[in-house]
Design a protein around this motif. Structure first.
Motif, PDB file in Angstrom:
ATOM      1  N   ASP A  48      -5.368   3.746   4.083  1.00  0.00           N
ATOM      2  CA  ASP A  48      -6.271   2.629   4.377  1.00  0.00           C
ATOM      3  C   ASP A  48      -6.185   1.558   3.285  1.00  0.00           C
ATOM      4  OD1 ASP A  48      -8.431   1.378   5.920  1.00  0.00           O
ATOM      5  OD2 ASP A  48      -9.673   1.848   4.185  1.00  0.00           O
ATOM      6  N   PHE A  49      -6.186   1.993   2.025  1.00  0.00           N
ATOM      7  CA  PHE A  49      -6.073   1.060   0.904  1.00  0.00           C
ATOM      8  C   PHE A  49      -4.778   0.255   1.008  1.00  0.00           C
ATOM      9  CE2 PHE A  49      -4.775  -0.350  -3.245  1.00  0.00           C
ATOM     10  CZ  PHE A  49      -5.953  -0.686  -3.908  1.00  0.00           C
ATOM     11  N   ARG A  51      -2.873  -0.276   3.677  1.00  0.00           N
ATOM     12  CA  ARG A  51      -2.863  -1.151   4.857  1.00  0.00           C
ATOM     13  C   ARG A  51      -3.657  -2.432   4.597  1.00  0.00           C
ATOM     14  NH1 ARG A  51      -2.993   2.265  10.467  1.00  0.00           N
ATOM     15  NH2 ARG A  51      -2.477   0.190  11.243  1.00  0.00           N
ATOM     16  N   ARG A  52      -4.738  -2.302   3.832  1.00  0.00           N
ATOM     17  CA  ARG A  52      -5.575  -3.467   3.559  1.00  0.00           C
ATOM     18  C   ARG A  52      -5.012  -4.366   2.465  1.00  0.00           C
ATOM     19  NH1 ARG A  52      -9.974  -2.058   1.250  1.00  0.00           N
ATOM     20  NH2 ARG A  52      -9.773   0.206   1.350  1.00  0.00           N
ATOM     21  N   ASN A  53      -4.263  -3.790   1.528  1.00  0.00           N
ATOM     22  CA  ASN A  53      -3.926  -4.526   0.313  1.00  0.00           C
ATOM     23  C   ASN A  53      -2.457  -4.851   0.085  1.00  0.00           C
ATOM     24  OD1 ASN A  53      -6.600  -4.708  -1.225  1.00  0.00           O
ATOM     25  ND2 ASN A  53      -6.537  -2.543  -0.683  1.00  0.00           N
TER      26      ASN A  53
END
Length: 235
Positions: A48-49, A51-53
């Motif tokens: 998740d980290f 994919r977001r960053n």
């Protein structure tokens, strides 16, 4: 015009959220050289980290293994740790997470500040699996094969920089499972045409506690904790 790009380069996150969150260096872009998952307790949070960053992500052997349900082809001493933790990792990831890992490119290319950079997990000739140590004689040929000015690789969890006739090969080391003898999250920063290899202490005790609370039996967890605390397998 404008100020030069500052790029943060990380690799081999291995489901270690504490290590990833300890790397707070300012950046314009985050590049990830693969192995988001396996070994660590927080694979979905790390995905998740990223994919977001992350602006660029390439696929590592463990991403490939978890995405496809196949063998990651680890070194012998890590095979059992990888097998047991892959089963755990596959059990907690969503189908969407696994599809994300499966669909990551095996290499990527960018031109920044007039330099061509080639990114892959292991080596250009074998982007997922081949282990080449920092002093391997194959590196100049691997760089030449790409035609790039800079080759960025991970996979061995050993940080290094090689200057080959004014072109560079850089391995940031491992953020989530360093193996060079220090229990710090490793990374690289590229700014104004120069690389810096950096590392940061993180809360290894917190990660170790999460590992110990996993539904995983046998010696694997104590081995994984040993690797984190010692910055590699004890001799």
């Amino acid at each position: 015009g404008g100020s030069p790009m500052r790029i943060l380069i990380v690799s081999d996150l291995h489901g270690n959220l504490e290590a990833l969150e300890a790397i707070t260096e300012p950046r314009d872009e985050l590049w990830v050289l693969g192995d988001l998952v396996n070994y660590g307790p927080n694979p979905s949070e790390v995905i998740d980290f990223v994919r977001r960053n992350a602006a660029l992500v390439v696929r590592g052997n463990h991403d490939h293994a978890v995405g496809h349900g196949v063998d990651p082809r680890c070194s012998a001493s890590f095979r059992e740790m990888a097998r047991v933790m892959q089963a755990y990792t596959e059990s907690v990831l969503s189908d969407e997470d696994k599809a994300f890992l499966r669909e990551l490119p095996v290499d990527a290319r960018r031109t920044v500040d007039g330099l061509q950079l080639h990114l892959c997990h292991a080596s250009p000739s074998d982007p997922l699996f081949r282990y080449l140590p920092p002093d391997a004689p194959e590196w100049p040929g691997e760089l030449k094969r790409t035609g790039a000015d800079v080759l960025l690789v991970g996979h061995t969890h050993l940080p290094f920089q090689l200057d080959i006739g004014g072109r560079w090969i850089v391995n940031p080391g491992s953020a989530g499972q360093p193996k060079h003898g220090a229990p710090h999250a490793c990374y690289a920063v590229w700014e104004e045409g120069r690389f810096r290899l950096e590392s940061r202490p993180y809360r290894t005790g917190l990660t170790a506690g999460k590992l110990r609370s996993l539904p995983v039996t046998g010696p694997v967890v104590s081995q994984l904790v040993d690797v984190l605390i010692n910055g590699g397998l004890s001799p």
